[in-house]
Design a protein around this motif. Sequence first.
Motif, PDB file in Angstrom:
ATOM      1  N   GLN A 179      -6.050   0.740  -2.417  1.00  0.00           N
ATOM      2  CA  GLN A 179      -6.350   1.739  -1.402  1.00  0.00           C
ATOM      3  C   GLN A 179      -5.223   2.763  -1.270  1.00  0.00           C
ATOM      4  OE1 GLN A 179      -6.677  -0.045   2.489  1.00  0.00           O
ATOM      5  NE2 GLN A 179      -4.862  -1.317   2.213  1.00  0.00           N
ATOM      6  N   SER A 180      -5.588   3.930  -0.787  1.00  0.00           N
ATOM      7  CA  SER A 180      -4.618   5.017  -0.615  1.00  0.00           C
ATOM      8  C   SER A 180      -3.702   4.729   0.567  1.00  0.00           C
ATOM      9  CB  SER A 180      -5.353   6.340  -0.383  1.00  0.00           C
ATOM     10  OG  SER A 180      -4.458   7.341   0.057  1.00  0.00           O
ATOM     11  N   ALA A 181      -2.463   5.184   0.441  1.00  0.00           N
ATOM     12  CA  ALA A 181      -1.502   5.010   1.527  1.00  0.00           C
ATOM     13  C   ALA A 181      -1.866   5.845   2.750  1.00  0.00           C
ATOM     14  CB  ALA A 181      -0.097   5.368   1.045  1.00  0.00           C
ATOM     15  N   ALA A 182      -2.839   6.742   2.604  1.00  0.00           N
ATOM     16  CA  ALA A 182      -3.263   7.570   3.739  1.00  0.00           C
ATOM     17  C   ALA A 182      -3.803   6.720   4.887  1.00  0.00           C
ATOM     18  CB  ALA A 182      -4.309   8.581   3.288  1.00  0.00           C
ATOM     19  N   VAL A 183      -4.283   5.505   4.587  1.00  0.00           N
ATOM     20  CA  VAL A 183      -4.824   4.632   5.631  1.00  0.00           C
ATOM     21  C   VAL A 183      -3.734   4.146   6.577  1.00  0.00           C
ATOM     22  CG1 VAL A 183      -6.689   3.873   4.102  1.00  0.00           C
ATOM     23  CG2 VAL A 183      -4.602   2.502   4.255  1.00  0.00           C
ATOM     24  N   LEU A 184      -2.477   4.330   6.204  1.00  0.00           N
ATOM     25  CA  LEU A 184      -1.359   3.873   7.027  1.00  0.00           C
ATOM     26  C   LEU A 184      -0.942   4.901   8.072  1.00  0.00           C
ATOM     27  CD1 LEU A 184       0.901   2.389   4.195  1.00  0.00           C
ATOM     28  CD2 LEU A 184      -0.864   1.215   5.518  1.00  0.00           C
ATOM     29  N   ASN A 224       5.974  14.976   2.447  1.00  0.00           N
ATOM     30  CA  ASN A 224       5.562  15.910   1.400  1.00  0.00           C
ATOM     31  C   ASN A 224       6.722  16.580   0.685  1.00  0.00           C
ATOM     32  OD1 ASN A 224       2.755  15.549   1.993  1.00  0.00           O
ATOM     33  ND2 ASN A 224       3.017  16.874   3.793  1.00  0.00           N
ATOM     34  N   GLU A 225       7.959  16.210   1.038  1.00  0.00           N
ATOM     35  CA  GLU A 225       9.109  16.869   0.434  1.00  0.00           C
ATOM     36  C   GLU A 225       9.414  16.332  -0.967  1.00  0.00           C
ATOM     37  OE1 GLU A 225      10.841  19.469   1.666  1.00  0.00           O
ATOM     38  OE2 GLU A 225       9.297  19.478   3.247  1.00  0.00           O
ATOM     39  N   ARG A 226       9.260  15.034  -1.170  1.00  0.00           N
ATOM     40  CA  ARG A 226       9.540  14.406  -2.459  1.00  0.00           C
ATOM     41  C   ARG A 226       8.536  13.292  -2.705  1.00  0.00           C
ATOM     42  NH1 ARG A 226      16.147  14.188  -1.838  1.00  0.00           N
ATOM     43  NH2 ARG A 226      15.571  12.935  -0.022  1.00  0.00           N
ATOM     44  N   THR A 227       8.320  12.965  -3.966  1.00  0.00           N
ATOM     45  CA  THR A 227       7.304  11.986  -4.332  1.00  0.00           C
ATOM     46  C   THR A 227       7.886  10.587  -4.523  1.00  0.00           C
ATOM     47  OG1 THR A 227       7.555  12.327  -6.717  1.00  0.00           O
ATOM     48  CG2 THR A 227       6.054  13.812  -5.539  1.00  0.00           C
ATOM     49  N   LEU A 228       6.993   9.620  -4.570  1.00  0.00           N
ATOM     50  CA  LEU A 228       7.404   8.246  -4.825  1.00  0.00           C
ATOM     51  C   LEU A 228       8.019   8.109  -6.214  1.00  0.00           C
ATOM     52  CD1 LEU A 228       7.353   5.544  -3.306  1.00  0.00           C
ATOM     53  CD2 LEU A 228       5.159   5.063  -4.392  1.00  0.00           C
ATOM     54  N   ARG A 229       7.484   8.832  -7.182  1.00  0.00           N
ATOM     55  CA  ARG A 229       8.050   8.764  -8.531  1.00  0.00           C
ATOM     56  C   ARG A 229       9.470   9.332  -8.551  1.00  0.00           C
ATOM     57  NH1 ARG A 229       6.453   7.489 -13.606  1.00  0.00           N
ATOM     58  NH2 ARG A 229       5.553   5.810 -12.352  1.00  0.00           N
ATOM     59  N   THR A 265       0.834  -1.205   0.000  1.00  0.00           N
ATOM     60  CA  THR A 265       0.000   0.000   0.000  1.00  0.00           C
ATOM     61  C   THR A 265       0.865   1.249   0.000  1.00  0.00           C
ATOM     62  OG1 THR A 265      -1.781  -1.156   1.176  1.00  0.00           O
ATOM     63  CG2 THR A 265      -1.793   1.243   1.270  1.00  0.00           C
ATOM     64  N   LEU A 266       1.898   1.246   0.822  1.00  0.00           N
ATOM     65  CA  LEU A 266       2.808   2.395   0.874  1.00  0.00           C
ATOM     66  C   LEU A 266       3.469   2.633  -0.474  1.00  0.00           C
ATOM     67  CD1 LEU A 266       4.180   4.457   2.889  1.00  0.00           C
ATOM     68  CD2 LEU A 266       6.049   2.794   3.038  1.00  0.00           C
ATOM     69  N   LEU A 267       3.774   1.559  -1.191  1.00  0.00           N
ATOM     70  CA  LEU A 267       4.468   1.656  -2.476  1.00  0.00           C
ATOM     71  C   LEU A 267       3.515   1.892  -3.646  1.00  0.00           C
ATOM     72  CD1 LEU A 267       7.079  -1.236  -2.099  1.00  0.00           C
ATOM     73  CD2 LEU A 267       7.369   1.194  -1.585  1.00  0.00           C
ATOM     74  N   GLY A 268       2.231   2.064  -3.360  1.00  0.00           N
ATOM     75  CA  GLY A 268       1.266   2.336  -4.416  1.00  0.00           C
ATOM     76  C   GLY A 268       0.897   1.117  -5.226  1.00  0.00           C
ATOM     77  N   PRO A 273       0.040   7.098  11.111  1.00  0.00           N
ATOM     78  CA  PRO A 273       0.991   8.154  10.723  1.00  0.00           C
ATOM     79  C   PRO A 273       2.235   7.641   9.980  1.00  0.00           C
ATOM     80  CG  PRO A 273       1.415   7.526  12.973  1.00  0.00           C
ATOM     81  CD  PRO A 273       0.266   6.660  12.501  1.00  0.00           C
ATOM     82  N   TYR A 274       2.226   6.392   9.528  1.00  0.00           N
ATOM     83  CA  TYR A 274       3.422   5.791   8.922  1.00  0.00           C
ATOM     84  C   TYR A 274       3.349   5.925   7.399  1.00  0.00           C
ATOM     85  CZ  TYR A 274       3.061   3.960  13.626  1.00  0.00           C
ATOM     86  OH  TYR A 274       2.901   3.851  14.984  1.00  0.00           O
ATOM     87  N   THR A 275       3.269   7.161   6.959  1.00  0.00           N
ATOM     88  CA  THR A 275       3.031   7.437   5.542  1.00  0.00           C
ATOM     89  C   THR A 275       4.211   8.172   4.917  1.00  0.00           C
ATOM     90  OG1 THR A 275       1.913   9.496   6.155  1.00  0.00           O
ATOM     91  CG2 THR A 275       0.532   7.547   5.866  1.00  0.00           C
ATOM     92  N   LEU A 276       4.075   8.485   3.648  1.00  0.00           N
ATOM     93  CA  LEU A 276       5.077   9.262   2.943  1.00  0.00           C
ATOM     94  C   LEU A 276       5.022  10.718   3.394  1.00  0.00           C
ATOM     95  CD1 LEU A 276       4.541   7.859  -0.668  1.00  0.00           C
ATOM     96  CD2 LEU A 276       6.292   7.175   0.979  1.00  0.00           C
TER      97      LEU A 276
END
Length: 448
Positions: free
Chosen positions: A294-299, A306-311, A287-290, A301-304
């Motif tokens: 479902q959105s990774a927001a469900v994780l 906002n400084e840099r994106t997964l891509r 989920t964290l890796l997309g 506070p263990y989420t990505l």
Amino acid sequence: MDNLATIFISMASYRDPELIPTLRDMLRHAVHPENLHIAVCWQDDEDLRVFEQAGLEPVDCRIVAGREVHRFNYRQARIDIISVHYYASQGACWARSLSETLFEEERYFLQIDSHCRFISCWDSEMIAMLHSLQSRSPLPILSSYPPPYCPGEDEEASKKTYVSRLIFREFNQQGIPMFGSAPFESPEPVRGSYLAGGFIFTTSRFVKDIPNDPHIFFAGEEIAMTVRAFSHGYDIFHPHKPLLWHFYQRKEHRKVWSDHDNSAKEQGAVEKAWWERDNVSKKRVRTLLGLEAQSAAVLAPYTLGNERTLRQFEYQAGIHLKNGTVLPEVMAPSLQAFFADPPADEADWIGRQYAWYKKSITLKQAEYFPSEAETSSLNLSVYNQQNTLLYKRMFTLQELETFISRSQDGGWVIPLEFKTASTVKPEVVRICPWSTTTGWGTVTEKRW
């Protein structure tokens, strides 16, 4: 205590006889043991007398986050122990998360396993190396797979002197990237893309930004921490000289997956078998890796961050998570794991990638080379679910002989590695011997 030099050290220890030797070695080689706050989640039999017998001085017991914390003093350092019976353990990151509840705003953060040895003056060396990176990154991390040691009479001689950087090894069956290592030489730390769970050193801001997700059992821990750190603006550097050593394999030591098996669950010793927690864990990582719907927001506070994106992380590492592909340079002899510049054209970047597959299969020699047959070679073919041939190789008898020593039972451990332009995954390996006198033998199959 000078807060500017204090280090919060998080350790997860599971029935590990190396824990106390690790603590002794750490404090014996520290320049300022008085600046160390060591937090251990001790998953064992709960008999705390073992620490007093080792010379640790008991100080007090308090409650933190609903759990008893036993404080000891040893060689001027403070050691806090959260004692948990090993049947109550919920995995490596759960234990690391418990250790982090004892953080008290120290200046630096060190996460290690409980089977390590340390260079002389390791604490000042780590701090100095981290400071040397401030001109290269606002948020540097030192991380690597430390060189190995083996405890015992020849421990000193067993300590290797090389250093290594983390590299991509493969996507596992769940599509989660798994790492390996490659040695390097450099006059300074080198940039990398991947973080090692058994050695992290950075500022203590990391504890707040990237707290361990207690629901991650084991596999997937490193890529999850890696992408979360990257997305919060951290940059990973691999040390150019040894700072500590790590005891790998530990075949004779108890592991959580051997204790928390189906039998232990049936007897009521554990609530869940290890593989049940592992399934939940891997879904969280996916989920964290997309890789899940479902959105990774469900994780939270263990989420990505906002400084840099997964891509952007994928650009830097040269991998495409959803496609399960990597750039050719990633698997080339150079084993490139860090790409400083993003691609000029994303479509071209995706088009250059391949799906890489790597696996070793074990075969019993007698099943394919009976003594009375004149088998001269062995054909191995890999097919996908649609029965499309993905890879084929013929191994000569001479080649097979080189694999015998790699197997403990006298069979062959045969490595298979190939790339395809398709992302369709392999499903089955078909094996067929060839004899110069009788022709093709019986075809057998193994799951990929």
